[in-house]
Design a protein around this motif. Structure first.
Motif, mmCIF file in Angstrom:
data_model
loop_
_atom_site.group_PDB
_atom_site.id
_atom_site.type_symbol
_atom_site.label_atom_id
_atom_site.label_comp_id
_atom_site.label_asym_id
_atom_site.label_seq_id
_atom_site.Cartn_x
_atom_site.Cartn_y
_atom_site.Cartn_z
ATOM 1 N N LEU A 95 -15.744 31.134 26.020
ATOM 2 C CA LEU A 95 -15.511 31.707 24.513
ATOM 3 C C LEU A 95 -14.203 31.276 23.966
ATOM 4 N N ASN A 96 -13.617 30.517 24.893
ATOM 5 C CA ASN A 96 -12.128 29.741 24.239
ATOM 6 C C ASN A 96 -12.519 28.181 23.890
ATOM 7 N N LYS A 97 -13.879 27.841 23.902
ATOM 8 C CA LYS A 97 -13.888 26.206 23.685
ATOM 9 C C LYS A 97 -13.338 25.973 22.539
ATOM 10 N N LYS A 98 -13.332 26.490 21.521
ATOM 11 C CA LYS A 98 -12.958 25.990 20.188
ATOM 12 C C LYS A 98 -11.306 25.316 20.358
ATOM 13 N N ASN A 99 -10.698 26.016 21.310
ATOM 14 C CA ASN A 99 -9.277 25.465 21.401
ATOM 15 C C ASN A 99 -9.185 23.896 21.657
ATOM 16 N N THR A 100 -10.142 23.434 22.429
ATOM 17 C CA THR A 100 -10.379 21.933 22.473
ATOM 18 C C THR A 100 -10.535 21.303 21.403
ATOM 19 N N PHE A 101 -11.291 21.843 20.395
ATOM 20 C CA PHE A 101 -11.417 21.234 19.216
ATOM 21 C C PHE A 101 -10.076 20.960 18.128
ATOM 22 N N THR A 102 -9.750 22.261 18.090
ATOM 23 C CA THR A 102 -8.664 22.470 17.148
ATOM 24 C C THR A 102 -7.118 21.748 17.898
ATOM 25 N N ASP A 103 -7.230 21.779 19.034
ATOM 26 C CA ASP A 103 -6.173 21.150 19.738
ATOM 27 C C ASP A 103 -6.065 19.635 19.236
ATOM 28 N N PHE A 104 -7.325 19.065 19.309
ATOM 29 C CA PHE A 104 -7.371 17.568 18.853
ATOM 30 C C PHE A 104 -7.242 17.242 17.217
ATOM 31 N N ILE A 105 -7.727 18.149 16.508
ATOM 32 C CA ILE A 105 -7.356 17.933 15.440
ATOM 33 C C ILE A 105 -5.932 18.008 14.836
ATOM 34 N N ASP A 106 -5.053 19.364 15.597
ATOM 35 C CA ASP A 106 -3.718 19.360 15.553
ATOM 36 C C ASP A 106 -3.091 18.161 15.964
ATOM 37 N N CYS A 107 -3.447 17.865 16.998
ATOM 38 C CA CYS A 107 -2.755 16.359 17.631
ATOM 39 C C CYS A 107 -2.879 15.485 16.280
ATOM 40 N N SER A 108 -3.918 15.185 15.880
ATOM 41 C CA SER A 108 -4.259 14.140 14.886
ATOM 42 C C SER A 108 -3.151 14.364 13.691
ATOM 43 N N LYS A 109 -3.024 15.738 13.425
ATOM 44 C CA LYS A 109 -2.096 16.150 12.184
ATOM 45 C C LYS A 109 -0.635 15.522 12.637
ATOM 46 N N PHE A 110 -0.375 15.953 13.751
ATOM 47 C CA PHE A 110 0.804 15.513 14.357
ATOM 48 C C PHE A 110 1.155 14.075 14.321
ATOM 49 N N LEU A 111 0.446 13.146 14.946
ATOM 50 C CA LEU A 111 0.525 11.984 14.922
ATOM 51 C C LEU A 111 0.470 11.263 13.329
ATOM 52 N N ILE A 112 0.001 11.910 12.367
ATOM 53 C CA ILE A 112 0.231 11.358 10.936
ATOM 54 C C ILE A 112 1.363 11.826 10.271
ATOM 55 N N GLU A 113 2.032 13.252 10.996
ATOM 56 C CA GLU A 113 3.170 13.812 10.174
ATOM 57 C C GLU A 113 4.176 12.858 10.717
ATOM 58 N N LYS A 114 4.189 12.490 12.139
ATOM 59 C CA LYS A 114 5.465 11.912 12.674
ATOM 60 C C LYS A 114 5.197 10.211 12.590
ATOM 61 N N LYS A 115 4.252 9.919 11.694
ATOM 62 C CA LYS A 115 4.232 8.598 10.958
ATOM 63 C C LYS A 115 3.880 7.447 12.174
ATOM 64 N N PHE A 116 3.253 8.068 13.239
ATOM 65 C CA PHE A 116 2.475 6.948 14.038
ATOM 66 C C PHE A 116 1.265 6.182 13.515
ATOM 67 N N THR A 117 0.717 6.813 12.477
ATOM 68 C CA THR A 117 -0.335 6.246 11.742
ATOM 69 C C THR A 117 -0.595 7.120 10.436
ATOM 70 N N SER A 118 -1.571 6.863 9.826
ATOM 71 C CA SER A 118 -2.333 7.552 8.817
ATOM 72 C C SER A 118 -3.563 7.826 8.608
ATOM 73 N N SER A 119 -4.266 8.809 8.102
ATOM 74 C CA SER A 119 -5.549 8.961 7.996
ATOM 75 C C SER A 119 -6.549 7.925 7.482
ATOM 76 N N GLU A 120 -5.829 7.144 6.923
ATOM 77 C CA GLU A 120 -6.571 5.784 6.658
ATOM 78 C C GLU A 120 -6.423 4.784 7.928
ATOM 79 N N HIS A 121 -6.025 5.022 8.843
ATOM 80 C CA HIS A 121 -5.813 4.108 10.045
ATOM 81 C C HIS A 121 -6.029 4.817 11.329
ATOM 82 N N LEU A 122 -6.356 6.178 11.279
ATOM 83 C CA LEU A 122 -6.670 6.859 12.458
ATOM 84 C C LEU A 122 -8.265 6.834 12.800
#
Length: 487
Positions: free
Chosen positions: A306-333
């Protein structure tokens, strides 16, 4: 599910059945203790262990149960002298502890604590030598190897100086030796086999994986570890590797990978195949999301059932972090995952499709509810401890709320490459096939959506080195084409 005893020189038909594991949620195996004194039969399910042992000098004897199985009690046994050492989660030791007991009194009520449980360090394994105890730990996500003399005269950790790396004992069959053989690698250092003298503390690199082509130089690549903050405040580590000339200004393509199930930790290991992307300007990221054990056993418990959704939201939040820190952008992720990691891909494209330009889902587990309701599939009942039993309405509703197939809706999806194998016994080919069919019906975009079915392969993909490389080449071609990289 069966262990037989074979007498050399006699027909196999005369082999004696020594043990039959009748619980279909358990698997069984047999091995010899490192001390060579005992033959051991192990039985394991997702959450429970049981062992039987027999004096190796008495092969005609009867195996004795070490400690009867108790649901939720996990343990492994190691023999040394007149005692057994037990790596276990007994008494709520979530990150495991080391206990010991006399070989005459092996039931769990007789176990005594040897190395205590620690809230912030996962005790992964031990190696026993005549003069040394070697302990493998995971502290803050990093592997550590501790060497201690049995007489208490010396104790130390092996020195590792990389920011993110992999290190663990290799095959150490010799009991009476000063040498510890271990594996070391990082995202920039090839797989290396090293002998370490536990007395002199000198190390010798016996072999390092050769990178073919003659162009690889470790100093041309950079690796680092960064930490994203998830929406509930948890800190999620991300291991990154890239070519030293790759700009970190938001313009570079980035491939983000994760698995996040079964407590399986995806370590920051080296890949010679990955160099093909790095040399073309890609950044490669491993998101150490909940559901693995990167930050210990609680990290796994917080990403299952019943905690499985943390896996999914963690991945999405990591993606947002990588975009925010300018490692990439959504056009190149780009995102990539396989099997249970393919489930992860299926969920994130439903939840946050706008973050990704392309997604690779390999042999994806995407029809969760239907599969978990079919207990005629051999793996299903053993999976209840990971996902829950959908015959229970609470788990049924929770699975239904994230199951990729059941949550496809009319919206724009990223470019997608989905692969499966006709002979896959773990995720049958019709799961990704029906998922892709539903995506084609509902999606509102004109982006690419490929279904690649290997008519000869199973869950592990094509067999043979070159056939496997061809599959990787297709995945990389998908990414490079989307980036407009022609060679």
């Amino acid at each position: 599910d069966k262990i037989y005893k074979h007498v050399l020189g006699t027909p196999a038909e005369e082999d004696e059945l020594v043990y039959h594991e009748e619980d279909e949620t358990f698997s069984t195996y047999v091995y010899k203790s490192k001390s060579q004194d005992y033959i051991i039969i192990g039985s394991n399910s997702t959450l429970t262990s049981e062992y039987r042992f027999l004096n190796a000098d008495d092969p005609q004897g009867t195996f004795k149960v070490f400690s009867p199985r108790t649901r939720g009690l996990e343990y492994s046994i190691y023999h040394f002298g007149s005692d057994f050492y037990i790596l276990t989660n007994k008494d709520g030791a979530t990150n495991f502890k080391l206990m010991k007991t006399s070989r005459k009194t092996t039931a769990s009520e007789h176990w005594e604590e040897y190395l205590p449980h620690r809230e912030d360090v996962l005790l992964e394994d031990i190696e026993i030598f005549k003069d040394f105890l070697v302990v493998s730990e995971r502290d803050n996500g990093l592997n550590k190897i501790k060497v201690t003399r049995w007489d208490g005269s010396d104790s130390y950790y092996l020195p590792f100086d990389n920011e993110t790396y992999v290190a663990f004992p290799y095959v150490n069959l010799d009991y009476d030796t000063q040498l510890l053989r271990y594996i070391y690698m990082s995202m920039t250092t090839p797989y290396s086999i090293i002998d370490f003298d536990m007395s002199s503390r000198e190390k010798t690199v016996l072999k390092q994986e050769e990178v073919l082509g003659g162009k690889f130089k470790e100093e041309n690549y950079r690796s680092q570890r960064v930490w994203a903050t998830a929406r509930d405040g948890a800190r999620v580590a991300i291991s990154l590797v890239y070519h030293k000339d790759t700009p970190l200004d938001g313009r570079s393509p980035l491939l983000q990978y994760a698995y996040g199930s079964y407590g399986s930790t995806i370590d920051p290991s080296f890949s010679s195949v990955r160099l093909s992307l790095l040399d073309r300007g890609f950044i490669y990221a491993i998101a150490h999301v909940r559901g693995g054990e990167y930050l210990g056993r609680p990290w796994y418990e917080d990403g299952k059932l019943l905690n499985k959704k943390n896996t999914f939201t963690d991945f999405i939040d990591c993606s947002k972090f990588l975009i925010e820190k300018k490692f990439t952008s959504s056009e190149h992720l780009y995102a990539w995952g396989g099997s249970a990691g393919g489930l992860l891909m299926g969920v994130v494209v439903n939840m946050a499709p706008e973050l990704y330009h392309g997604v690779i889902a390999a042999v994806p587990f995407v029809d969760v509810v239907t599969t978990m309701l079919d207990d005629s599939i051999p793996l299903t009942t053993g999976e209840y401890d990971e996902w829950g039993n959908p015959n229970d309405p609470v788990y049924y509703e929770y699975m239904l709320s994230y199951s990729p197939y059941d949550n496809v809706r009319a919206q724009a999806y990223p470019n997608m490459y989905v692969s499966t194998g006709l002979h896959d016994s773990q995720v049958q080919y019709w799961e990704p096939a029906k998922w892709v069919a539903k995506l084609r019906e509902y999606k509102t975009d004109d982006n690419l959506l490929f279904l690649d079915t290997n008519m000869d392969a199973g869950h592990g993909g094509a067999s043979g080195r070159f056939e496997a490389l061809k599959e990787t080449a297709k995945e990389y071609a998908f990414l490079l084409d989307l980036e407009g990289i022609s060679q």
